[in-house]
Design a protein around this motif. Structure first.
Motif, PDB file in Angstrom:
ATOM      1  N   ALA A 122      36.601 -31.401  -7.672  1.00  0.00           N
ATOM      2  CA  ALA A 122      37.632 -30.900  -8.591  1.00  0.00           C
ATOM      3  C   ALA A 122      38.519 -29.872  -7.892  1.00  0.00           C
ATOM      4  O   ALA A 122      39.720 -29.804  -8.141  1.00  0.00           O
ATOM      5  N   ARG A 123      37.940 -29.087  -6.998  1.00  0.00           N
ATOM      6  CA  ARG A 123      38.753 -28.103  -6.267  1.00  0.00           C
ATOM      7  C   ARG A 123      39.770 -28.790  -5.367  1.00  0.00           C
ATOM      8  O   ARG A 123      40.894 -28.338  -5.241  1.00  0.00           O
ATOM      9  N   TYR A 124      39.352 -29.879  -4.715  1.00  0.00           N
ATOM     10  CA  TYR A 124      40.316 -30.582  -3.856  1.00  0.00           C
ATOM     11  C   TYR A 124      41.530 -31.033  -4.665  1.00  0.00           C
ATOM     12  O   TYR A 124      42.634 -31.122  -4.143  1.00  0.00           O
ATOM     13  N   PHE A 125      41.296 -31.337  -5.943  1.00  0.00           N
ATOM     14  CA  PHE A 125      42.411 -31.747  -6.801  1.00  0.00           C
ATOM     15  C   PHE A 125      43.068 -30.557  -7.489  1.00  0.00           C
ATOM     16  O   PHE A 125      43.983 -30.734  -8.289  1.00  0.00           O
ATOM     17  N   ARG A 126      42.560 -29.352  -7.235  1.00  0.00           N
ATOM     18  CA  ARG A 126      43.083 -28.118  -7.859  1.00  0.00           C
ATOM     19  C   ARG A 126      43.094 -28.221  -9.369  1.00  0.00           C
ATOM     20  O   ARG A 126      44.067 -27.827 -10.027  1.00  0.00           O
ATOM     21  N   LEU A 127      42.019 -28.756  -9.929  1.00  0.00           N
ATOM     22  CA  LEU A 127      41.954 -28.826 -11.380  1.00  0.00           C
ATOM     23  C   LEU A 127      41.650 -27.437 -11.925  1.00  0.00           C
ATOM     24  O   LEU A 127      40.885 -26.695 -11.324  1.00  0.00           O
ATOM     25  N   PRO A 128      42.260 -27.090 -13.051  1.00  0.00           N
ATOM     26  CA  PRO A 128      41.998 -25.765 -13.614  1.00  0.00           C
ATOM     27  C   PRO A 128      40.538 -25.629 -14.036  1.00  0.00           C
ATOM     28  O   PRO A 128      39.929 -26.577 -14.522  1.00  0.00           O
ATOM     29  N   ARG A 129      39.990 -24.438 -13.809  1.00  0.00           N
ATOM     30  CA  ARG A 129      38.603 -24.140 -14.121  1.00  0.00           C
ATOM     31  C   ARG A 129      38.198 -24.586 -15.524  1.00  0.00           C
ATOM     32  O   ARG A 129      37.133 -25.150 -15.731  1.00  0.00           O
ATOM     33  N   ALA A 130      39.081 -24.299 -16.493  1.00  0.00           N
ATOM     34  CA  ALA A 130      38.737 -24.569 -17.895  1.00  0.00           C
ATOM     35  C   ALA A 130      38.514 -26.063 -18.124  1.00  0.00           C
ATOM     36  O   ALA A 130      37.745 -26.451 -18.989  1.00  0.00           O
ATOM     37  N   VAL A 131      39.157 -26.892 -17.323  1.00  0.00           N
ATOM     38  CA  VAL A 131      39.016 -28.345 -17.467  1.00  0.00           C
ATOM     39  C   VAL A 131      37.728 -28.819 -16.797  1.00  0.00           C
ATOM     40  O   VAL A 131      37.064 -29.735 -17.275  1.00  0.00           O
ATOM     41  N   VAL A 132      37.377 -28.160 -15.684  1.00  0.00           N
ATOM     42  CA  VAL A 132      36.342 -28.710 -14.815  1.00  0.00           C
ATOM     43  C   VAL A 132      34.959 -28.691 -15.468  1.00  0.00           C
ATOM     44  O   VAL A 132      34.272 -29.717 -15.494  1.00  0.00           O
TER      45      VAL A 132
END
Ligand SMILES: Nc1ncnc2c1ncn2[C@@H]1O[C@H](COP(=O)(O)OP(=O)(O)OP(=O)(O)O)[C@@H](O)[C@H]1O
Ligand SMILES: [Mg+2]
Lengths: 324, 263
Positions: A122-132
């Protein structure tokens, strides 16, 4: 059912850059040479939005190479290629942000646990924390890995690793999901479980692109498919349509020597005889005359069935061993 | 860039490099506690055993007590080793056996992000490895004063300097055995001849000139005075050499890792 909900919560809206009913992947004259040897020889592709598109073909046909080009992991030698209406050579970041990938060989990060793998991805995609956090939980449920969340990768079975790879491919809620032999080497239960999940994703409107060596898998999942051989596309269509176009409706598999079968059945009209090793294959539109002739010879062992994609595959790619 | 940028196009890393760096930091953190004992224990053994032991016979070297002379040399060479081994073995493992980079290349990150992130991580590892040595050296009285913290950015720079060539080796290596050549032919001779254990000036003239071409002597040239509490002489030259190796190694490793991963 829990997992049913997952698919329904994420219905795929219209895909940006693709007109309704348009193609998610478009290739023209796509070619790849490795050190002068052609792995893909000028193929054209139009992968429609939504539904499941299959790549079949013997080992070395060029399936993985094609997928790697679509993902910008392998620059084409010539031809054009676009995904979501974007040229792969210039927009690969955006394309990858909207795509999920299950590679042929599992490559979960062995330095992390199951859940950590998903969070790192998820970090590689820079997804927001709240979504992950909720999505990781959801995907672990969806792929039935929730009780393994904190286990190291090396403790997982092959089937679990594959399920983790599929969960990982979904972390960015992709519009296009590319699966290179998603069920190779898995037991029947896991294969069925994965088929169900892929169907759910299809129902949610995702576009699936998959390769497989299992004809039953292709028949079950694919709305449309291409058969590749030697870097070329040698057939294309819906599984049922391919069967109708390329082979007779029935086949009788017979254990018997070639001369006997030829003498017995060769004169029947509309009958085609093939042979693989000790087994003869008699393709026909009408079973009755074939079975009747076989019934005249006591002790000859045979069984009959409707033809499938496997018969199409063997017919158009030939019966010989590949890469022998 | 991601898709088709082979040789000769300048590296264009983006923020994704920091995510690659973060990945390595998170993995390191999991194993940190187990490694802590070794991190402090090893320099104790070296500095006590060699520094005190040999120091009794040797006395002062280059105007420093031998313990202080040796400690500053070992700081520089440890920074070299940390980055070199991370850049060769760990990068090679992630590139081949673990397929970590293949997995990353299915996300918006590019090869350039990976190379830049790994290089930053190698340099970080140099700092991580040298800090405990600096603490042990200070405890043993081999550090002149708090100004020695100025050596920490130099450890990072030494890491960058050796990371590039190491990653180039990883890009070219068919297998782990390949690294033995680099270690035996370059790392070990540098360790022995670049002023870690005795001043370079004790070498014959031609050997001194040769040693000056290699980066470790310049690393020692910066670290030793900083740890001993004085200003380094020829600081500009030392910095240029270290930066030059870092830049050249970075370019070459980017080009060759691109060629290996995107084909
Ligand atoms: N990196 C590479 N370097 C050289 N040749 C390659 C490379 N990758 C693939 N090939 C060659 O390209 C051809 C197509 O390989 P590819 O992996 O695309 O086949 P495939 O259809 O995926 O086969 P399989 O069903 O076995 O996975 C093969 O002849 C293979 O040897
Ligand atoms: Mg393949």
């Amino acid at each position: 059912m829990q997992d049913q909900e997952w698919a329904l919560e994420h219905p795929q809206g219209p895909v940006a850059g693709v007109a309704p009913g348009g193609s998610v992947v478009v290739a023209r004259g796509l070619t790849k040479a490795f050190d002068g040897r052609l792995a893909v020889r000028g193929i054209d592709l139009d992968v429609p939005q939504g539904g499941c598109f299959g790549f079949l073909g013997p080992n070395g046909a060029g399936k993985t190479t094609t997928l790697r080009m679509i993902l910008g992991q392998s620059p084409p030698s010539s031809g054009t290629l676009s995904v979501f209406g974007l040229p792969v050579e210039r927009s690969i970041r955006e394309i990858r942000a909207r795509t999920g990938v299950v590679p042929q060989a599992d490559n979960a990060d062995p330095d992390f646990t199951v859940a950590e793998n998903l969070r790192m991805y998820a970090r590689y995609f820079r997804l927001p924390r709240a979504v992950v956090a909720p999505r990781v939980r959801e995907l672990l449920e969806f792929m039935e890995l929730a009780d393994r969340a904190d286990d190291p990768i090396k403790s997982l079975s092959g089937g679990m690793k594959r399920r983790l790879t599929i969960a990982r491919a979904l972390i960015n809620d992709p519009e296009l999901i590319i699966l290179d032999e998603p069920t190779t080497g898995l037991d029947p239960q896991v294969r069925r479980m994965i088929w169900n999940r892929l169907r759910q994703l299809g129902h949610a409107g995702k576009t699936l692109l998959l390769t497989t060596h299992y004809m039953d898998e292709a028949e079950r999942l694919c709305d449309d498919l291409v058969v590749m051989d030697g870097g070329r596309i040698i057939a294309q269509g819906a599984p049922r349509a391919l069967v109708e176009a390329h082979v007779e409706p029935y086949v009788v598999e017979i254990q018997g020597d070639a001369a006997t079968l030829q003498r017995l059945l060769g004169s029947l009209p509309g009958v085609r005889l093939e042979r693989v090793g000790e087994t003869g294959y008699c393709y026909t539109a009408s079973l009755a005359p074939v079975l009747e002739r076989l019934g005249q010879v006591p002790g000859i062992s045979h069984r009959h069935r409707p033809t499938t994609l496997e018969d199409v595959f063997l017919r158009i790619t030939g019966h010989e061993l590949r890469e022998a | 860039m991601g898709a088709s940028t082979p040789i000769a196009i300048l590296p264009r890393p983006r923020g994704g490099a920091f995510i690659v760096w973060l990945r390595n930091l998170l993995v390191w953190r999991k194993l940190m506690v187990a490694g802590l004992f070794l991190a402090f224990g090893e320099p104790f053994v070296y500095l006590l055993g060699l520094g005190y032991g040999l120091g009794r016979f040797i006395g002062e070297v280059g105007g420093l007590p031998y313990l202080a002379f040796l400690a500053s040399g070992l700081l520089a060479s440890s920074a070299m080793n940390a980055a070199s081994f991370e850049g060769m073995y760990s990068v090679f493992t992630r590139m081949t056996h673990q397929q970590t980079y293949d997995a990353i290349l299915a996300t918006p990150l590019s090869v350039d992000d990976i190379v830049a992130g790994e290089m930053l991580w190698c340099a970080t590892k140099s700092v991580i490895v040298t800090l405990p040595i600096l603490v042990v050296a200070a405890l043993l009285g081999a550090v002149a004063g708090p100004a020695a913290v100025l050596a920490v950015p130099v450890f990072f720079l030494i890491g960058l300097c050796f990371a590039g060539p190491a990653m180039l080796m990883a890009a070219l290596a068919p297998s782990y055995d390949f690294f033995n050549y680099y270690v035996t032919l370059l790392i070990t001779p540098m360790f022995i001849f670049s002023g870690v254990f005795y001043p370079v000036t004790t070498l014959p003239g031609f050997a001194q000139a040769l040693v000056q071409l290699l980066p470790l002597s310049h690393a020692v040239g910066l670290v030793r005075p900083l740890v001993a509490g004085s200003a380094p002489a020829d600081a500009g030259l030392h910095l240029v050499v270290l930066l030059g190796y870092a830049a050249a190694g970075y370019l070459a490793s980017t080009w060759f890792i691109r060629r290996r991963l995107v084909r």
